[in-house]
Design a protein around this motif. Sequence first.
Motif, PDB file in Angstrom:
ATOM      1  N   VAL A 351      17.294   8.131  -5.667  1.00  0.00           N
ATOM      2  CA  VAL A 351      16.846   7.368  -4.496  1.00  0.00           C
ATOM      3  C   VAL A 351      15.385   6.986  -4.740  1.00  0.00           C
ATOM      4  CG1 VAL A 351      16.439   7.400  -2.012  1.00  0.00           C
ATOM      5  CG2 VAL A 351      18.409   8.634  -2.957  1.00  0.00           C
ATOM      6  N   ASN A 352      15.092   5.689  -4.748  1.00  0.00           N
ATOM      7  CA  ASN A 352      13.721   5.214  -4.978  1.00  0.00           C
ATOM      8  C   ASN A 352      12.990   5.029  -3.661  1.00  0.00           C
ATOM      9  OD1 ASN A 352      14.501   4.979  -7.627  1.00  0.00           O
ATOM     10  ND2 ASN A 352      14.595   2.748  -7.628  1.00  0.00           N
ATOM     11  N   VAL A 353      11.929   5.807  -3.452  1.00  0.00           N
ATOM     12  CA  VAL A 353      11.073   5.612  -2.279  1.00  0.00           C
ATOM     13  C   VAL A 353       9.617   5.683  -2.736  1.00  0.00           C
ATOM     14  CG1 VAL A 353      12.702   6.583  -0.608  1.00  0.00           C
ATOM     15  CG2 VAL A 353      11.022   8.087  -1.705  1.00  0.00           C
ATOM     16  N   TRP A 354       8.721   5.160  -1.925  1.00  0.00           N
ATOM     17  CA  TRP A 354       7.300   5.225  -2.242  1.00  0.00           C
ATOM     18  C   TRP A 354       6.634   6.348  -1.470  1.00  0.00           C
ATOM     19  CZ3 TRP A 354       4.375   3.651  -5.973  1.00  0.00           C
ATOM     20  CH2 TRP A 354       4.881   2.645  -6.815  1.00  0.00           C
ATOM     21  N   ASP A 355       5.617   6.905  -2.089  1.00  0.00           N
ATOM     22  CA  ASP A 355       4.788   7.865  -1.370  1.00  0.00           C
ATOM     23  C   ASP A 355       3.348   7.408  -1.481  1.00  0.00           C
ATOM     24  OD1 ASP A 355       5.146   8.838  -4.305  1.00  0.00           O
ATOM     25  OD2 ASP A 355       3.316   9.839  -3.622  1.00  0.00           O
ATOM     26  N   GLY A 356       2.548   7.745  -0.472  1.00  0.00           N
ATOM     27  CA  GLY A 356       1.132   7.390  -0.515  1.00  0.00           C
ATOM     28  C   GLY A 356       0.746   6.462   0.616  1.00  0.00           C
ATOM     29  N   ASP A 357      -0.460   5.876   0.508  1.00  0.00           N
ATOM     30  CA  ASP A 357      -0.967   5.027   1.594  1.00  0.00           C
ATOM     31  C   ASP A 357      -0.447   3.605   1.502  1.00  0.00           C
ATOM     32  OD1 ASP A 357      -2.930   3.426  -0.083  1.00  0.00           O
ATOM     33  OD2 ASP A 357      -3.732   5.424  -0.393  1.00  0.00           O
ATOM     34  N   ASN A 358       0.128   3.247   0.374  1.00  0.00           N
ATOM     35  CA  ASN A 358       0.651   1.894   0.176  1.00  0.00           C
ATOM     36  C   ASN A 358      -0.393   0.831   0.532  1.00  0.00           C
ATOM     37  OD1 ASN A 358       3.610   2.419  -0.540  1.00  0.00           O
ATOM     38  ND2 ASN A 358       3.395   3.555   1.362  1.00  0.00           N
ATOM     39  N   TYR A 359      -1.650   1.180   0.337  1.00  0.00           N
ATOM     40  CA  TYR A 359      -2.791   0.277   0.610  1.00  0.00           C
ATOM     41  C   TYR A 359      -2.941  -0.039   2.098  1.00  0.00           C
ATOM     42  CZ  TYR A 359      -3.833  -0.650  -4.330  1.00  0.00           C
ATOM     43  OH  TYR A 359      -4.193  -0.529  -5.649  1.00  0.00           O
ATOM     44  N   ALA A 360      -2.200   0.651   2.954  1.00  0.00           N
ATOM     45  CA  ALA A 360      -2.450   0.539   4.398  1.00  0.00           C
ATOM     46  C   ALA A 360      -3.545   1.561   4.696  1.00  0.00           C
ATOM     47  CB  ALA A 360      -1.189   0.813   5.193  1.00  0.00           C
ATOM     48  N   TRP A 361      -4.690   1.300   4.141  1.00  0.00           N
ATOM     49  CA  TRP A 361      -5.790   2.257   4.056  1.00  0.00           C
ATOM     50  C   TRP A 361      -6.320   2.642   5.435  1.00  0.00           C
ATOM     51  CZ3 TRP A 361      -7.262   5.268   0.347  1.00  0.00           C
ATOM     52  CH2 TRP A 361      -8.551   5.774   0.286  1.00  0.00           C
ATOM     53  N   GLU A 362      -6.539   1.631   6.273  1.00  0.00           N
ATOM     54  CA  GLU A 362      -7.078   1.902   7.605  1.00  0.00           C
ATOM     55  C   GLU A 362      -6.042   2.621   8.469  1.00  0.00           C
ATOM     56  OE1 GLU A 362     -10.157   1.405   8.609  1.00  0.00           O
ATOM     57  OE2 GLU A 362     -10.816   0.426   6.757  1.00  0.00           O
ATOM     58  N   LEU A 363      -4.803   2.175   8.398  1.00  0.00           N
ATOM     59  CA  LEU A 363      -3.772   2.756   9.269  1.00  0.00           C
ATOM     60  C   LEU A 363      -3.464   4.204   8.887  1.00  0.00           C
ATOM     61  CD1 LEU A 363      -1.805   2.488  11.572  1.00  0.00           C
ATOM     62  CD2 LEU A 363      -0.204   1.306  10.060  1.00  0.00           C
ATOM     63  N   THR A 364      -3.352   4.483   7.585  1.00  0.00           N
ATOM     64  CA  THR A 364      -3.125   5.884   7.202  1.00  0.00           C
ATOM     65  C   THR A 364      -4.352   6.725   7.569  1.00  0.00           C
ATOM     66  OG1 THR A 364      -3.767   5.316   4.933  1.00  0.00           O
ATOM     67  CG2 THR A 364      -1.409   5.510   5.391  1.00  0.00           C
ATOM     68  N   GLY A 365      -5.524   6.091   7.594  1.00  0.00           N
ATOM     69  CA  GLY A 365      -6.739   6.794   8.033  1.00  0.00           C
ATOM     70  C   GLY A 365      -6.655   7.185   9.499  1.00  0.00           C
ATOM     71  N   VAL A 366      -6.315   6.223  10.369  1.00  0.00           N
ATOM     72  CA  VAL A 366      -6.279   6.578  11.796  1.00  0.00           C
ATOM     73  C   VAL A 366      -5.068   7.461  12.123  1.00  0.00           C
ATOM     74  CG1 VAL A 366      -7.654   4.626  12.649  1.00  0.00           C
ATOM     75  CG2 VAL A 366      -5.173   4.377  12.480  1.00  0.00           C
ATOM     76  N   LEU A 367      -4.057   7.410  11.289  1.00  0.00           N
ATOM     77  CA  LEU A 367      -2.921   8.330  11.492  1.00  0.00           C
ATOM     78  C   LEU A 367      -3.306   9.757  11.074  1.00  0.00           C
ATOM     79  CD1 LEU A 367       0.110   6.176  10.208  1.00  0.00           C
ATOM     80  CD2 LEU A 367      -0.148   7.105  12.524  1.00  0.00           C
ATOM     81  N   GLY A 368      -4.430   9.873  10.363  1.00  0.00           N
ATOM     82  CA  GLY A 368      -4.928  11.201   9.964  1.00  0.00           C
ATOM     83  C   GLY A 368      -4.154  11.818   8.812  1.00  0.00           C
ATOM     84  N   ILE A 369      -3.520  10.987   7.982  1.00  0.00           N
ATOM     85  CA  ILE A 369      -2.698  11.534   6.889  1.00  0.00           C
ATOM     86  C   ILE A 369      -3.165  11.062   5.513  1.00  0.00           C
ATOM     87  CG2 ILE A 369      -0.601  11.889   8.273  1.00  0.00           C
ATOM     88  CD1 ILE A 369       0.415   9.170   7.357  1.00  0.00           C
ATOM     89  N   ARG A 370      -4.195  10.229   5.502  1.00  0.00           N
ATOM     90  CA  ARG A 370      -4.588   9.625   4.222  1.00  0.00           C
ATOM     91  C   ARG A 370      -5.072  10.673   3.222  1.00  0.00           C
ATOM     92  NH1 ARG A 370      -8.678   5.208   5.306  1.00  0.00           N
ATOM     93  NH2 ARG A 370     -10.244   6.804   4.927  1.00  0.00           N
TER      94      ARG A 370
END
Length: 401
Positions: A351-370
């Motif tokens: 199963v191919n999935v991505w992990d990481g911020d996927n360059y949604a840098w600001e959004l993963t930042g405000v989600l507190g998971i970056r």
Amino acid sequence: MGLDVSAVRAMYPALADGYAYLDGAAGTQLPAPVIDAIGDAQRSGLGNSDGAFPASVRSDAIMAECRRAIADLVGGDPGGVILGPNMTTLTYRLAAALARDWREGDEVIVSRLDHDANIRPWVQAAGRAGAVVRWAEVDLPAGELPAGQYDALLTERTRLVAVTAASNIIGTRPDVAAITAKARAAGALSYVDGVHATPHGPTDVAALGADFYATSAYKWSGPHIGAVIADPALLEPLRPDKLDPAPDTVPDRFEWGTPPFADLAGTAAAVDHLAGLDAAAAGTRRQRVLASMAAAHDHEERLFAVMLAGLAAMDKVTLYGNARNRTATSFFNVAGLTPRAVAQQLADRKVNVWDGDNYAWELTGVLGIRDTGSAVRAGLVHYNDRSDVDRFLAAVADLTG
Ligand SMILES: Cc1ncc(COP(=O)(O)O)c(C=O)c1O
């Protein structure tokens, strides 16, 4: 009639490797007609642009057809289709051209929902011009980008509003038409990132009210080509850096160097492929694109309901985003496992999935998971089927810490 997913899948040679490709948001596979179009263009003999001999005429014809095809995909004017290597490069180019007449104290609005490619080029251009950057915030946990906040963000100094048509991680589709209408009323231009949105349903740049609309063919079954679509009249006064001997016409003025003609042939073939996703679709290519993309959207929605319900039923899974209107893109974490560990175990189950911020840098930042590896993204496109989703859910259920 809708979309016959087994017929669609049969066109994609890569899917025969037995993996569930849930990584489409990072790039889709190519169907045989697109691969053939690229090979056929190379086999036919290609020349550089604007020459006297047939191979050059063929290259020019490929480029013109690519502009027409992209215009059909998004409802634009072929004369305003700027072609380039990818969205990021084109956005930097447009930002530099647009910012030329920004002055100290002018303002631009970006959003924390966006991929960094529709944030940083504007922030950096604003910094050089002495312009002020204002931020549209995401309403968490739903992951909505409320259009109402733009009333307070827009002023008579706002020059540009950059906003995404869909988040590439949590799928949120903001009310772009409302945002661009507010921008226009304030005298500002809008630059809409359609990279994630375009593959997931019908697109109409006029209905979105987008002055500029960016998309990338490799997200919709084409090769690595980016495009920005605008009204040619809007491009006319812009003066990007360019070489002296290169054409000064629109849209050529914005295109640097020699393009990859075979890939442009593949891009047009990808639009033809999308137009045929619903075999019963009829009429012009634009009409068939609209019908087929609506069918693709419905297909994805049905599967996504299964995917989301399955994930939501697992106590160990934390899902991010729950917008009313969103693409078939899930973003989640699994208790006790890093996103990379989840992606690795899923890869072991094909199963191919991505992990990481996927360059949604600001959004993963405000989600507190970056800072903790962000999360796992599993997304659906038109060629995914129920067996992909079932295998994915079974593999997530079996994850071991
Ligand atoms: C929403 C969104 N915008 C922009 C980009 C950047 O596109 P490109 O790779 O064409 O520069 C991506 C790529 O993943 C994306 O998902």
